[in-house]
Design an enzyme around this catalytic site. Structure first.
Site, PDB file in Angstrom:
ATOM      1  CG  LEU A   1      -4.465   3.473  10.930  1.00 20.66           C
ATOM      2  CD1 LEU A   1      -3.960   2.035  10.927  1.00 20.66           C
ATOM      3  CD2 LEU A   1      -5.871   3.546  11.501  1.00 20.66           C
TER       4      LEU A   1
ATOM      5  CG  PHE B   1      -1.917   1.077   1.296  1.00 17.56           C
ATOM      6  CD1 PHE B   1      -2.735   1.390   0.223  1.00 17.56           C
ATOM      7  CD2 PHE B   1      -2.071   1.813   2.467  1.00 17.56           C
ATOM      8  CE1 PHE B   1      -3.675   2.420   0.292  1.00 17.56           C
ATOM      9  CE2 PHE B   1      -3.018   2.835   2.555  1.00 17.56           C
ATOM     10  CZ  PHE B   1      -3.809   3.137   1.457  1.00 17.56           C
TER      11      PHE B   1
ATOM     12  CE  LYS C   1       0.211 -12.521 -10.789  1.00 13.01           C
ATOM     13  NZ  LYS C   1      -0.577 -12.589  -9.540  1.00 13.01           N
TER      14      LYS C   1
ATOM     15  CB  THR D   1       8.058   0.558   2.488  1.00 13.68           C
ATOM     16  OG1 THR D   1       7.982  -0.718   1.826  1.00 13.68           O
ATOM     17  CG2 THR D   1       8.440   1.636   1.490  1.00 13.68           C
ATOM     18  CB  SER D   2       9.716  -2.354   7.065  1.00  3.73           C
ATOM     19  OG  SER D   2       9.209  -1.141   7.545  1.00  3.73           O
ATOM     20  CB  ALA D   3       4.880  -3.199   3.515  1.00  4.55           C
TER      21      ALA D   3
ATOM     22  CE  LYS E   1       5.878  -1.568  10.871  1.00  7.75           C
ATOM     23  NZ  LYS E   1       6.463  -1.721   9.509  1.00  7.75           N
TER      24      LYS E   1
ATOM     25  N   PRO F   1       5.178   6.859  11.056  1.00  2.00           N
ATOM     26  CG  PRO F   1       4.437   5.513   9.289  1.00  2.00           C
ATOM     27  CD  PRO F   1       5.630   5.788  10.172  1.00  2.00           C
TER      28      PRO F   1
END
Length: 359
Positions: A241, A63, A91, A131-133, A216, A239
């Site tokens: 939420l 995201f 893809k 971004t460690s998502a 985190k 950040p």
């Protein structure tokens, strides 16, 4: 498991559709530039040469990753999108071939456990945005303790790879506001101001089973440790939420995990949100200022959820009962703490002034 797969596939489809749209939008901007119709967004630092404009974004189809890739493209950067499986590579490469911005974006694959592979992915890049998502492999259990440990190890590997890659000068790590706010509130001498100098308490996170906050927190701490030991220039962004279009579906793991302990955050005036587009702009602003004034940690939010109607609106967007955020008390209770993002606001206001002067 069987229930989770359709939602996982739907989220993946949304991500790739967003990525495709981002490329289409960027291609349109590029065509307008060629026709002299649109100047576009210029980099704040006009002294960057072309090599300085090549950066890598980890978890580039997440995201936040998608928003950041799009923001970087619009600021004139060339972007390597890092993914960790061959299916995503194929893809995304199919999409590249369809777009006019082929020379501005490429896809590379590396496993977060493979430092050498990460170094090869970063080679030639002047900056890395980690971004460690992370997504829940099962799709239903949220962010577990084991995922926290994976995040810490990945952060360690990415920082080591950055430090060992000669071309990489700067790294921006996405941490979380949760790495700042979970402290022992039984201590009545805690200062009311919560800013970039504040750190969460690992033992509090463990006791409350706040695994996302713990992941985190530890990931950011290990990043700073390696950066100091190996001479890597690092900044971190913390950040609130992350919100934005369809965020409960497109960023479901992080959203659910972030809101564990929401009632306590709300009661203390520490429940904050940030739009994903603003967060992406903050990343670029901080990165571009790293050779001048940017340093350390930056808290990023654009709203603090302070009123019952704000809590109810957020709960409705996510599909939660309002009491899961605001609790059952209808009495107004003065909040004990005040969040401050003054450091980031000052930096971004300078960025805007620079843009106006250059335009």
């Amino acid at each position: 498991m069987g229930i989770a797969r359709p939602q996982e596939e739907d989220n993946e489809r949304r991500e790739f559709e967003d990525f495709k749209q981002a490329l289409v939008d960027f291609a349109a901007v590029e065509r307008s530039k060629e026709n002299g119709e649109f100047k576009g967004l210029s980099s704040v630092n006009a002294n960057f040469d072309l090599e300085d404009k090549l950066v890598c974004v980890t978890s580039g189809v997440s995201f936040l990753g998608l928003a950041l890739v799009n923001c970087l493209l619009l600021h004139g950067y060339s972007v390597r999108v890092l993914v960790d499986n061959q299916e995503d590579v194929e893809k995304l490469r199919e999409m590249e071939m369809m777009m006019a911005c082929k020379n501005k974006i490429c896809v590379v694959m590396a496993k977060p456990t493979d430092i050498q592979g990460l170094m090869e992915a970063f080679d030639g890049c002047r900056g890395v945005f980690h971004t460690s998502a992370f997504a829940d492999p099962a799709g239903i259990s949220g962010y577990s303790k084991s995922m926290a440990e994976i995040e810490v190890k990945t952060s360690e590997n990415v920082m080591k790879a950055c430090a060992r890659t000669p071309s990489v000068r700067n790294c921006v790590l996405t941490s979380s506001l949760l790495a700042c706010i979970w402290r022992d509130t039984s201590q009545h001498d805690l200062p009311p101001l919560v800013n970039h100098d504040c750190w969460s308490d690992e033992s509090i996170c463990m006791d409350k089973k706040l695994w996302y906050a713990l992941g985190k927190l530890k990931a950011e701490k290990v990043a700073w440790k390696i950066a100091e030991e190996m001479g890597l220039k690092l900044t971190t962004i913390c950040p609130g939420l992350i919100t934005g279009p369809e965020f409960p579906y497109r960023n479901s793991t992080a959203t659910i995990a972030y809101l564990k302990g929401a009632q306590e955050m709300y009661a203390n005036g520490l429940l904050a949100t940030v739009d994903v587009s603003r967060l992406a702009e903050a990343h670029v602003s901080v990165f571009e200022a790293m050779n001048n004034t940017a340093f350390g940690r930056y808290i990023c939010f654009d709203q603090v959820i302070e009123r019952e109607e704000e809590a109810e609106k957020l709960a409705t967007e996510i599909g939660l009962p309002p009491h899961k955020i605001s609790g059952y008390s209808f009495e107004f209770i003065p909040t004990r703490f005040n969040l401050s993002n003054k450091k980031l606001s000052n930096l971004m206001s300078k960025t805007l002034r620079s843009c106006y002067l250059e335009s």
